[in-house]
Scaffold this active site. Sequence first.
Site, PDB file in Angstrom:
ATOM      1  N   HIS A 290       0.834  -1.197   0.000  1.00  6.39           N
ATOM      2  CA  HIS A 290       0.000   0.000   0.000  1.00  6.39           C
ATOM      3  C   HIS A 290       0.875   1.256   0.000  1.00  6.39           C
ATOM      4  O   HIS A 290       1.778   1.388   0.817  1.00  6.39           O
ATOM      5  CB  HIS A 290      -0.896   0.024   1.244  1.00  6.39           C
ATOM      6  CG  HIS A 290      -1.756  -1.193   1.381  1.00  6.39           C
ATOM      7  ND1 HIS A 290      -3.055  -1.244   0.927  1.00  6.39           N
ATOM      8  CD2 HIS A 290      -1.495  -2.421   1.916  1.00  6.39           C
ATOM      9  CE1 HIS A 290      -3.569  -2.446   1.182  1.00  6.39           C
ATOM     10  NE2 HIS A 290      -2.642  -3.173   1.782  1.00  6.39           N
TER      11      HIS A 290
ATOM     12  N   ASP B 203       2.943  -6.798   1.530  1.00  5.51           N
ATOM     13  CA  ASP B 203       1.685  -6.128   1.895  1.00  5.51           C
ATOM     14  C   ASP B 203       1.941  -5.008   2.914  1.00  5.51           C
ATOM     15  O   ASP B 203       1.181  -4.823   3.865  1.00  5.51           O
ATOM     16  CB  ASP B 203       0.677  -7.140   2.456  1.00  5.51           C
ATOM     17  CG  ASP B 203      -0.772  -6.729   2.201  1.00  5.51           C
ATOM     18  OD1 ASP B 203      -0.985  -5.760   1.453  1.00  5.51           O
ATOM     19  OD2 ASP B 203      -1.683  -7.365   2.766  1.00  5.51           O
TER      20      ASP B 203
ATOM     21  N   GLY C 113      -3.250  -3.830   9.240  1.00  8.64           N
ATOM     22  CA  GLY C 113      -2.040  -3.663   8.454  1.00  8.64           C
ATOM     23  C   GLY C 113      -0.825  -3.342   9.300  1.00  8.64           C
ATOM     24  O   GLY C 113      -0.936  -2.831  10.414  1.00  8.64           O
TER      25      GLY C 113
END
Length: 428
Positions: free
Chosen positions: A64, A317, A336
């Site tokens: 991200h 990720d 996250g």
Amino acid sequence: MTELLKKVRVISPNLKSDEIADVLIADGKVAAIAPDISDIPADTTIQDCQGLILGTGLVDLYSHCSQPGFEQRETLSSMLQAASAGGFTRITILPDTSPVVDHPAMVTQLQQTPPPHPHARKQEGELKLHPQVYVWGAISLDLAGKQLTELADLAAAGVVGFTDGQPWDNLGFVQRVLEYLQPWGKPVAFSPGDRLLSGHGVMREGVAALRFGLPPVPASAETTALAALLELVAATATPVHIMRVSTARSVELIATAKAGGLPITASTTWMHLLLDTTAIASYNTSLRLEPPLGNPNDVEALRGGVKNGVIDAIAIDHAPYTYEEKMQAFASSPPGAMGYELALALLWQNLVATGKFTALELWGALSTHPAECLQQQPSTITTGAGEMILFDPQETWKVEPQNLYTLSSNTPWLGKQLQGRVVKVWHR
């Protein structure tokens, strides 16, 4: 500049090679590699590399990016610095920026190397080069799963492939996507999950979830969606990459599908290989992931899946968040954790150093196989190659904000001593 790495351990998964050699590097590229190199230019810098590892550059399948839209978490500049410091020579950005990557202009913006951010942390010997940036194009407008983006325009703009990077509710739309995307011949990735079955869960269903009093997510939330996706792949014959595999049953389903000849690849994330639900006893919000950490049997199945090739690759990720965003109740915190600068060291320390993985198995899952999932040519260490990293598995360092390039520090290893660090990167 010419440098000679003496007696370095050379790991090149694409060649299935793990050996001790001398490596002569001139102008950032391998000029020679041999058991012993004595004929060298007069101005060569010689480095004793016993105990060090020269490996192919690492490739991240999806992470991200906080810029544009969330620069308080991390800037694109600090993200690239963090990735390079962690040994990644290629990274692939998910489309969930703000605005979303559903228009060609966003692809161009993300692929332009940014200037250093004025508030980025500076490190001694700051890296001057950046990883190659690739971008996933959104499948649906605003990631809403309702209306297709202009796929042709995004393809022409150079997206590496297409994904929304999150579970979808409408299987009819998924089938239409698979039919429409087939002619483009680009990777298409799905993160399987049933939102109704997941509900408001934040932790994998099991004994630990009951003990910790956290809302559970059943394994079936992933596996039912995965089974449906596999049926659609069988019906359309469109190649698909399956993201964020996190359960033992998913590994079984993927193994069966591959044995049946379905055109699929799969990945899990590095934290799902290292930690299970028992770690959540600390209620550290950096352990709040999506999908959630698995039970111990899930972790063992995922590790086995990576070793035997059912799970092709390990993704990072990387998902940075601010201190304020993560400093709340576990169930309320956004899912996250950051990971670029920690993944290789922790995976090596916990899997290779303990004998659970060979060095080639780990390096292949972080380098060669992710590149293949993206339909890219994997890097290799041969004459003329220039995409490499030098890794010291013995160097110890402490995970503290001042020792990180990323502007966020949402990791359960904050304040811990790690062993293993990338000491040099050669970008192509």
